[in-house]
Design an enzyme around this catalytic site. Structure first.
Site, PDB file in Angstrom:
ATOM      1  N   GLU A  18       1.433   2.401 -43.692  1.00 37.43           N
ATOM      2  CA  GLU A  18       1.154   3.447 -44.685  1.00 37.43           C
ATOM      3  C   GLU A  18       2.463   4.049 -45.202  1.00 37.43           C
ATOM      4  O   GLU A  18       3.545   3.787 -44.683  1.00 37.43           O
ATOM      5  CB  GLU A  18       0.311   4.581 -44.069  1.00 37.43           C
ATOM      6  CG  GLU A  18      -1.150   4.571 -44.472  1.00 37.43           C
ATOM      7  CD  GLU A  18      -1.395   4.968 -45.910  1.00 37.43           C
ATOM      8  OE1 GLU A  18      -0.401   5.147 -46.668  1.00 37.43           O
ATOM      9  OE2 GLU A  18      -2.568   5.076 -46.302  1.00 37.43           O
ATOM     10  N   ARG A 101      -5.243  14.964 -37.944  1.00 35.60           N
ATOM     11  CA  ARG A 101      -3.862  14.506 -38.080  1.00 35.60           C
ATOM     12  C   ARG A 101      -3.469  14.521 -39.540  1.00 35.60           C
ATOM     13  O   ARG A 101      -4.324  14.533 -40.438  1.00 35.60           O
ATOM     14  CB  ARG A 101      -3.678  13.102 -37.513  1.00 35.60           C
ATOM     15  CG  ARG A 101      -4.445  11.995 -38.239  1.00 35.60           C
ATOM     16  CD  ARG A 101      -4.022  10.623 -37.731  1.00 35.60           C
ATOM     17  NE  ARG A 101      -4.807   9.532 -38.282  1.00 35.60           N
ATOM     18  CZ  ARG A 101      -4.597   8.959 -39.464  1.00 35.60           C
ATOM     19  NH1 ARG A 101      -3.626   9.406 -40.254  1.00 35.60           N
ATOM     20  NH2 ARG A 101      -5.344   7.952 -39.873  1.00 35.60           N
ATOM     21  N   GLU A 122     -12.196   9.699 -38.279  1.00 34.80           N
ATOM     22  CA  GLU A 122     -12.646   9.309 -39.613  1.00 34.80           C
ATOM     23  C   GLU A 122     -14.132   9.589 -39.836  1.00 34.80           C
ATOM     24  O   GLU A 122     -14.801   8.854 -40.565  1.00 34.80           O
ATOM     25  CB  GLU A 122     -12.323   7.828 -39.889  1.00 34.80           C
ATOM     26  CG  GLU A 122     -10.854   7.496 -39.729  1.00 34.80           C
ATOM     27  CD  GLU A 122     -10.512   6.048 -40.055  1.00 34.80           C
ATOM     28  OE1 GLU A 122     -11.439   5.296 -40.434  1.00 34.80           O
ATOM     29  OE2 GLU A 122      -9.336   5.671 -39.936  1.00 34.80           O
ATOM     30  N   ASP A 198      -7.495   4.056 -51.240  1.00 29.90           N
ATOM     31  CA  ASP A 198      -6.548   4.494 -50.215  1.00 29.90           C
ATOM     32  C   ASP A 198      -5.394   5.218 -50.914  1.00 29.90           C
ATOM     33  O   ASP A 198      -5.621   6.099 -51.732  1.00 29.90           O
ATOM     34  CB  ASP A 198      -6.096   3.298 -49.378  1.00 29.90           C
ATOM     35  CG  ASP A 198      -5.674   3.686 -47.974  1.00 29.90           C
ATOM     36  OD1 ASP A 198      -4.786   4.537 -47.838  1.00 29.90           O
ATOM     37  OD2 ASP A 198      -6.220   3.129 -46.998  1.00 29.90           O
TER      38      ASP A 198
END
Length: 291
Positions: A18, A101, A122, A198
């Site tokens: 990421e 987080r 999630e 994303d």
């Protein structure tokens, strides 16, 4: 739009690659592997690669105006010193939500850092978007999201784009002169069968590039939300792209293999790699975080 297909340049088997960002001052790409708690540096000129260990899950790193980096770890923002590999806490975020987080972020032209939090499992809609500027942390009104992604900022610094990954939506809001946000407006909705939106990135024409998790591609949308182009990948989970290189026309893409079975990985063995492809329209330089 692109003149090269995405090609792998670092087969590092990232669990959850990421946050790629091109850091102009050292002419290198920096990115993270959230789940492995790694910060990576890649120098395309020399091919040199370096990996740093983080003490917690790490969502992003951005260069700071006074040197070093700002890292978004699970519990908050930290200074990261690449020379020593050390971390020093700047501010705690969501201290009452230990299962949250930090996930993704962006720096606007004023040096204000925007980032999101999310439920590490999630599922719970405990995520929100924040800004941090000159020692002041502000929680925005954009919250109630399970997986936040982005934000991204228009080249003029006037529009913030935020992503609700599970909701499949990208929204936009005005950034006022004082750093507060105007009302959200819908920008783009992506159907779940096409993948999950994303990390977003903005190019110099103000177009938004969105990476699709379980979608095998990245898409480029105009500032009014029209789909302009798609780039197909040999792997399913693309997480974010960043523009770098001498002319900011090299697009670097992180990918992820988390929670995939060995059988699925065998069918797409490059998943988890860092990819590169070329574009015609350059990106914009990453501003330095004003602490």
């Amino acid at each position: 739009m692109s003149d090269l297909e995405p090609r792998p340049i670092w087969d590092l088997e990232a669990e959850l690659g990421e946050g790629p960002v091109w850091v102009e001052r050292d002419r290198a790409l920096w990115f993270v592997d959230i789940k492995k708690r790694h910060i990576h540096r890649f120098d395309p000129a020399s091919g040199h690669r370096r990996t740093f260990d983080a003490p917690e899950q790490v969502g992003f790193v951005f260069p700071a105006a006074d040197g070093g980096f700002v890292a978004g770890l699970q519990s908050g923002l930290f200074r990261f010193d690449e020379a020593s590999g050390g971390f020093e806490r700047i501010v705690e975020v969501d201290p009452g939500l230990p299962d949250n987080r930090l996930n993704d972020g962006v720096v606007d032209p004023t040096g204000r850092l925007w980032f999101g939090t999310m439920d590490n499992k999630e599922k719970t809609k405990s995520g929100a978007f924040y800004s941090f500027y000159r020692s002041k942390l502000v929680r925005t009104d954009i919250d109630g999201i399970a997986i936040t992604n982005g934000p991204a900022v228009s080249p003029d610094g006037r529009v913030l784009y935020v992503v609700d990954t599970l909701g499949g939506t990208i929204a936009a809001a005005e950034i006022r002169d004082d750093g507060s946000l105007g009302e959200q407006r819908p920008f783009v909705t992506i159907n779940a069968e096409d993948g999950h939106p994303d990390g977003p990135t903005i190019d110099s024409e103000g177009c938004l590039w969105i990476s699709l998790y379980n979608g095998w591609e990245v898409r480029r949308y105009s500032p009014i939300g029209d789909l302009l182009d798609t780039i197909r990948f040999p792997v399913a989970n693309i997480t974010k792209i960043a523009f770098g290189g001498d002319d900011l026309r090299s697009a670097y893409a992180t990918t992820a293999r988390q929670m995939l079975s060995p059988e699925v990985i065998a069918r797409q063995p490059l998943i988890g790699s860092l990819f590169e492809f070329q574009v015609d329209v350059p990106g914009i330089p990453c501003p330095l975080v004003q602490l």
